[in-house]
Design a protein around this motif. Structure first.
Motif, PDB file in Angstrom:
ATOM      1  N   ALA A  81       0.834  -1.209   0.000  1.00 50.23           N
ATOM      2  CA  ALA A  81       0.000   0.000   0.000  1.00 50.23           C
ATOM      3  C   ALA A  81       0.870   1.262   0.000  1.00 50.23           C
ATOM      4  O   ALA A  81       0.529   2.254  -0.647  1.00 50.23           O
ATOM      5  CB  ALA A  81      -0.933  -0.001   1.203  1.00 50.23           C
ATOM      6  N   ASP A  82       2.008   1.224   0.731  1.00 51.14           N
ATOM      7  CA  ASP A  82       2.922   2.374   0.744  1.00 51.14           C
ATOM      8  C   ASP A  82       3.474   2.627  -0.663  1.00 51.14           C
ATOM      9  O   ASP A  82       3.538   3.770  -1.117  1.00 51.14           O
ATOM     10  CB  ASP A  82       4.089   2.144   1.713  1.00 51.14           C
ATOM     11  CG  ASP A  82       3.648   2.081   3.162  1.00 51.14           C
ATOM     12  OD1 ASP A  82       2.667   2.770   3.521  1.00 51.14           O
ATOM     13  OD2 ASP A  82       4.294   1.343   3.935  1.00 51.14           O
ATOM     14  N   TYR A  83       3.851   1.551  -1.348  1.00 48.83           N
ATOM     15  CA  TYR A  83       4.368   1.694  -2.712  1.00 48.83           C
ATOM     16  C   TYR A  83       3.283   2.226  -3.653  1.00 48.83           C
ATOM     17  O   TYR A  83       3.552   3.098  -4.483  1.00 48.83           O
ATOM     18  CB  TYR A  83       4.894   0.352  -3.251  1.00 48.83           C
ATOM     19  CG  TYR A  83       6.258  -0.002  -2.738  1.00 48.83           C
ATOM     20  CD1 TYR A  83       7.393   0.654  -3.210  1.00 48.83           C
ATOM     21  CD2 TYR A  83       6.437  -0.987  -1.773  1.00 48.83           C
ATOM     22  CE1 TYR A  83       8.655   0.341  -2.739  1.00 48.83           C
ATOM     23  CE2 TYR A  83       7.700  -1.309  -1.292  1.00 48.83           C
ATOM     24  CZ  TYR A  83       8.808  -0.645  -1.779  1.00 48.83           C
ATOM     25  OH  TYR A  83      10.055  -0.947  -1.316  1.00 48.83           O
ATOM     26  N   GLN A  84       2.069   1.710  -3.509  1.00 48.05           N
ATOM     27  CA  GLN A  84       0.983   2.160  -4.378  1.00 48.05           C
ATOM     28  C   GLN A  84       0.687   3.639  -4.150  1.00 48.05           C
ATOM     29  O   GLN A  84       0.498   4.395  -5.104  1.00 48.05           O
ATOM     30  CB  GLN A  84      -0.272   1.321  -4.136  1.00 48.05           C
ATOM     31  CG  GLN A  84      -0.135  -0.088  -4.649  1.00 48.05           C
ATOM     32  CD  GLN A  84      -1.295  -0.983  -4.222  1.00 48.05           C
ATOM     33  OE1 GLN A  84      -2.018  -0.689  -3.278  1.00 48.05           O
ATOM     34  NE2 GLN A  84      -1.458  -2.098  -4.929  1.00 48.05           N
ATOM     35  N   GLN A  85       0.656   4.049  -2.875  1.00 53.16           N
ATOM     36  CA  GLN A  85       0.387   5.452  -2.577  1.00 53.16           C
ATOM     37  C   GLN A  85       1.523   6.326  -3.099  1.00 53.16           C
ATOM     38  O   GLN A  85       1.285   7.393  -3.671  1.00 53.16           O
ATOM     39  CB  GLN A  85       0.204   5.666  -1.078  1.00 53.16           C
ATOM     40  CG  GLN A  85      -0.115   7.115  -0.747  1.00 53.16           C
ATOM     41  CD  GLN A  85      -0.347   7.347   0.735  1.00 53.16           C
ATOM     42  OE1 GLN A  85      -0.439   6.419   1.518  1.00 53.16           O
ATOM     43  NE2 GLN A  85      -0.437   8.610   1.112  1.00 53.16           N
ATOM     44  N   ALA A  86       2.765   5.891  -2.922  1.00 51.61           N
ATOM     45  CA  ALA A  86       3.909   6.655  -3.407  1.00 51.61           C
ATOM     46  C   ALA A  86       3.832   6.835  -4.915  1.00 51.61           C
ATOM     47  O   ALA A  86       4.034   7.942  -5.433  1.00 51.61           O
ATOM     48  CB  ALA A  86       5.212   5.941  -3.023  1.00 51.61           C
ATOM     49  N   LYS A  87       3.516   5.767  -5.619  1.00 51.40           N
ATOM     50  CA  LYS A  87       3.419   5.852  -7.077  1.00 51.40           C
ATOM     51  C   LYS A  87       2.297   6.796  -7.492  1.00 51.40           C
ATOM     52  O   LYS A  87       2.470   7.617  -8.391  1.00 51.40           O
ATOM     53  CB  LYS A  87       3.187   4.462  -7.673  1.00 51.40           C
ATOM     54  CG  LYS A  87       3.238   4.471  -9.185  1.00 51.40           C
ATOM     55  CD  LYS A  87       3.148   3.082  -9.751  1.00 51.40           C
ATOM     56  CE  LYS A  87       3.192   3.155 -11.275  1.00 51.40           C
ATOM     57  NZ  LYS A  87       3.005   1.866 -11.885  1.00 51.40           N
ATOM     58  N   ARG A  88       1.124   6.688  -6.807  1.00 50.37           N
ATOM     59  CA  ARG A  88       0.006   7.594  -7.114  1.00 50.37           C
ATOM     60  C   ARG A  88       0.415   9.046  -6.909  1.00 50.37           C
ATOM     61  O   ARG A  88       0.120   9.904  -7.728  1.00 50.37           O
ATOM     62  CB  ARG A  88      -1.208   7.276  -6.228  1.00 50.37           C
ATOM     63  CG  ARG A  88      -2.102   6.201  -6.761  1.00 50.37           C
ATOM     64  CD  ARG A  88      -3.449   6.190  -6.059  1.00 50.37           C
ATOM     65  NE  ARG A  88      -3.387   6.208  -4.619  1.00 50.37           N
ATOM     66  CZ  ARG A  88      -3.320   5.129  -3.835  1.00 50.37           C
ATOM     67  NH1 ARG A  88      -3.284   3.937  -4.380  1.00 50.37           N
ATOM     68  NH2 ARG A  88      -3.297   5.242  -2.530  1.00 50.37           N
ATOM     69  N   GLU A  89       1.085   9.319  -5.795  1.00 53.90           N
ATOM     70  CA  GLU A  89       1.485  10.693  -5.495  1.00 53.90           C
ATOM     71  C   GLU A  89       2.470  11.231  -6.524  1.00 53.90           C
ATOM     72  O   GLU A  89       2.363  12.370  -6.966  1.00 53.90           O
ATOM     73  CB  GLU A  89       2.123  10.771  -4.103  1.00 53.90           C
ATOM     74  CG  GLU A  89       1.136  10.592  -2.981  1.00 53.90           C
ATOM     75  CD  GLU A  89       1.805  10.610  -1.619  1.00 53.90           C
ATOM     76  OE1 GLU A  89       3.028  10.846  -1.550  1.00 53.90           O
ATOM     77  OE2 GLU A  89       1.096  10.386  -0.625  1.00 53.90           O
ATOM     78  N   LEU A  90       3.437  10.420  -6.902  1.00 53.68           N
ATOM     79  CA  LEU A  90       4.488  10.883  -7.803  1.00 53.68           C
ATOM     80  C   LEU A  90       4.050  10.962  -9.259  1.00 53.68           C
ATOM     81  O   LEU A  90       4.622  11.719 -10.030  1.00 53.68           O
ATOM     82  CB  LEU A  90       5.729   9.988  -7.673  1.00 53.68           C
ATOM     83  CG  LEU A  90       6.428  10.090  -6.317  1.00 53.68           C
ATOM     84  CD1 LEU A  90       7.523   9.042  -6.209  1.00 53.68           C
ATOM     85  CD2 LEU A  90       6.997  11.479  -6.097  1.00 53.68           C
ATOM     86  N   THR A  91       3.046  10.190  -9.619  1.00 55.58           N
ATOM     87  CA  THR A  91       2.583  10.239 -11.010  1.00 55.58           C
ATOM     88  C   THR A  91       1.381  11.146 -11.176  1.00 55.58           C
ATOM     89  O   THR A  91       0.916  11.352 -12.290  1.00 55.58           O
ATOM     90  CB  THR A  91       2.231   8.824 -11.527  1.00 55.58           C
ATOM     91  OG1 THR A  91       1.208   8.273 -10.700  1.00 55.58           O
ATOM     92  CG2 THR A  91       3.453   7.926 -11.570  1.00 55.58           C
ATOM     93  N   GLY A  92       0.869  11.674 -10.061  1.00 56.97           N
ATOM     94  CA  GLY A  92      -0.260  12.602 -10.138  1.00 56.97           C
ATOM     95  C   GLY A  92      -1.599  11.931 -10.280  1.00 56.97           C
ATOM     96  O   GLY A  92      -2.587  12.579 -10.597  1.00 56.97           O
ATOM     97  N   GLU A  93      -1.650  10.611 -10.028  1.00 53.12           N
ATOM     98  CA  GLU A  93      -2.935   9.921 -10.077  1.00 53.12           C
ATOM     99  C   GLU A  93      -3.802  10.404  -8.931  1.00 53.12           C
ATOM    100  O   GLU A  93      -3.304  10.828  -7.900  1.00 53.12           O
ATOM    101  CB  GLU A  93      -2.735   8.407  -9.942  1.00 53.12           C
ATOM    102  CG  GLU A  93      -2.095   7.765 -11.137  1.00 53.12           C
ATOM    103  CD  GLU A  93      -1.922   6.272 -10.940  1.00 53.12           C
ATOM    104  OE1 GLU A  93      -2.751   5.651 -10.244  1.00 53.12           O
ATOM    105  OE2 GLU A  93      -0.950   5.733 -11.464  1.00 53.12           O
TER     106      GLU A  93
END
Length: 122
Positions: A35-47
């Motif tokens: 979940a931490d990785y998914q949230q990090a990716k969402r934040e950094l890609t602007g999702e």
């Protein structure tokens, strides 16, 4: 709309660093969860941030995702919002205010997690 200017393409190292930061904030120590990785990716890609309840609905089969009340006739949806309002009817100023609060809260959590780490090391 945090970091609206963008940071360019998110690299795996950037996602890893942000996931580790989220893990510390969420009390997972140095081991980020999926979940931490998914949230990090969402934040950094602007999702868009996904509400956990919404995420559960999206993962459910379509036949289970919408179950209207039997006999309900519904109602007319309100007209669309003004140009400077979001889906919740907040003005740009209110949106910016909330963004500032969210950023301040994030910074406070990050510093608290770092302080906890330092006190654990001592």
């Amino acid at each position: 709309m945090e970091n609206a200017a963008g940071i360019g393409a998110a690299t795996p190292a950037m996602v890893e660093a942000r996931a580790r930061e989220l893990a510390r904030i969420n009390g997972h120590g140095l081991k980020p969860t999926k979940a931490d990785y998914q949230q990090a990716k969402r934040e950094l890609t602007g999702e868009e941030e996904i509400d956990p309840r919404e995420e559960n609905l999206e993962s459910a089969p379509e036949s289970e995702a919408w179950d209207p009340v039997p006999g309900s006739t519904g109602h007319q949806a309100p007209e669309s919002l003004g140009e400077d309002e979001d889906a919740e009817g907040r003005s740009e100023a209110a949106q910016m205010f909330e963004e500032g609060l969210n950023e301040a809260e994030h910074e406070q959590m990050r510093r608290a997690a770092e302080a906890d780490e330092q006190s654990d090391e001592e």
